[in-house]
Design a protein around this motif. Structure first.
Motif, PDB file in Angstrom:
ATOM      1  N   GLU A  51      -8.134   5.076   5.077  1.00 44.43           N
ATOM      2  CA  GLU A  51      -6.727   4.733   5.833  1.00 44.43           C
ATOM      3  C   GLU A  51      -5.691   5.735   5.000  1.00 44.43           C
ATOM      4  N   LEU A  52      -6.223   6.346   4.013  1.00 37.23           N
ATOM      5  CA  LEU A  52      -5.051   7.123   3.467  1.00 37.23           C
ATOM      6  C   LEU A  52      -4.080   6.399   2.689  1.00 37.23           C
ATOM      7  N   VAL A  53      -4.499   5.425   2.090  1.00 43.16           N
ATOM      8  CA  VAL A  53      -3.672   4.586   1.037  1.00 43.16           C
ATOM      9  C   VAL A  53      -4.180   4.534  -0.286  1.00 43.16           C
TER      10      VAL A  53
ATOM     11  N   ASP B 172       5.442   3.365  -5.229  1.00 43.73           N
ATOM     12  CA  ASP B 172       5.816   2.098  -4.446  1.00 43.73           C
ATOM     13  C   ASP B 172       5.701   0.924  -5.275  1.00 43.73           C
TER      14      ASP B 172
ATOM     15  N   TYR C 285      -3.750   1.152  -3.412  1.00 41.21           N
ATOM     16  CA  TYR C 285      -3.134  -0.094  -3.725  1.00 41.21           C
ATOM     17  C   TYR C 285      -3.952  -0.761  -5.017  1.00 41.21           C
TER      18      TYR C 285
ATOM     19  N   LYS D 198       0.941  -1.187  -0.144  1.00 41.24           N
ATOM     20  CA  LYS D 198      -0.066  -0.007  -0.119  1.00 41.24           C
ATOM     21  C   LYS D 198       1.003   1.289   0.161  1.00 41.24           C
ATOM     22  N   SER D 199       0.391   2.339  -0.809  1.00 42.38           N
ATOM     23  CA  SER D 199       1.245   3.646  -0.861  1.00 42.38           C
ATOM     24  C   SER D 199       0.605   4.315  -0.054  1.00 42.38           C
ATOM     25  N   LYS D 200       1.206   5.109   0.893  1.00 37.81           N
ATOM     26  CA  LYS D 200       0.710   6.285   1.868  1.00 37.81           C
ATOM     27  C   LYS D 200       0.611   7.343   1.230  1.00 37.81           C
ATOM     28  N   LEU D 201      -0.822   8.052   1.408  1.00 39.00           N
ATOM     29  CA  LEU D 201      -1.115   9.329   0.802  1.00 39.00           C
ATOM     30  C   LEU D 201      -1.124  10.227   2.020  1.00 39.00           C
ATOM     31  N   ASN D 202      -1.074  11.604   1.388  1.00 36.48           N
ATOM     32  CA  ASN D 202      -1.138  12.668   2.404  1.00 36.48           C
ATOM     33  C   ASN D 202      -2.034  13.599   1.971  1.00 36.48           C
TER      34      ASN D 202
ATOM     35  N   THR E  32       0.930  12.071  -3.211  1.00 40.59           N
ATOM     36  CA  THR E  32       1.659  11.256  -3.236  1.00 40.59           C
ATOM     37  C   THR E  32       2.962  11.389  -3.912  1.00 40.59           C
TER      38      THR E  32
END
Length: 129
Positions: free
Chosen positions: A123-125, A83, A127, A2-6, A14
């Motif tokens: 979850e702010l991700v 990612d 995928y 999973k790629s974390k987002l802001n 991202t």
């Protein structure tokens, strides 16, 4: 993976990695923009990548929200990744996005659809399936 987002100023951000002809560049402050049909990155990163212009490149007119238009170069690069999600031989527009240089790019619907991205805003991700 999973790629974390802001979230900054109400927008999803991202980082991405562009690879072309043995070179790569990491680009932060890229907005995930489901309203952008094509992915667009500022031309500064085309220079950093050391990508040369080729006969396959196209000059295109890009139009934004509200009808404003500008020109960009559409170039096929070896890969774009976020990612563990990577697409090969992907066409990216390189042009001006934000004259104040706060935004480095827009990760558009072309990437999101082709990579089959799922955005989890709780979850702010993001995928893939």
């Amino acid at each position: 993976m999973k790629s974390k987002l802001n979230i900054k100023n109400g927008l999803l951000y991202t980082s991405i990695k562009l690879t072309h002809e043995g070179s790569y560049v990491i680009i932060d402050n890229v907005i995930i923009d489901t309203g952008a049909f094509h992915t667009i990155i500022t031309t500064d990163f085309l220079d950093e990548l050391g990508a040369k212009f080729s006969n396959d490149d196209k000059l295109i007119e890009a139009s934004g929200y509200g009808g404003a238009s500008s020109y960009a170069v559409r170039k096929k690069i070896d890969s774009i990744s976020c990612d563990s999600v990577a697409l090969k031989d992907f066409k990216i527009d390189f042009g001006e996005i934000d004259p104040n240089e706060r935004i480095n790019g827009l990760l558009g619907l072309d990437f999101l659809k082709e990579a089959k991205i799922i955005l989890d805003l709780e979850e702010l991700v993001m995928y893939t399936k």
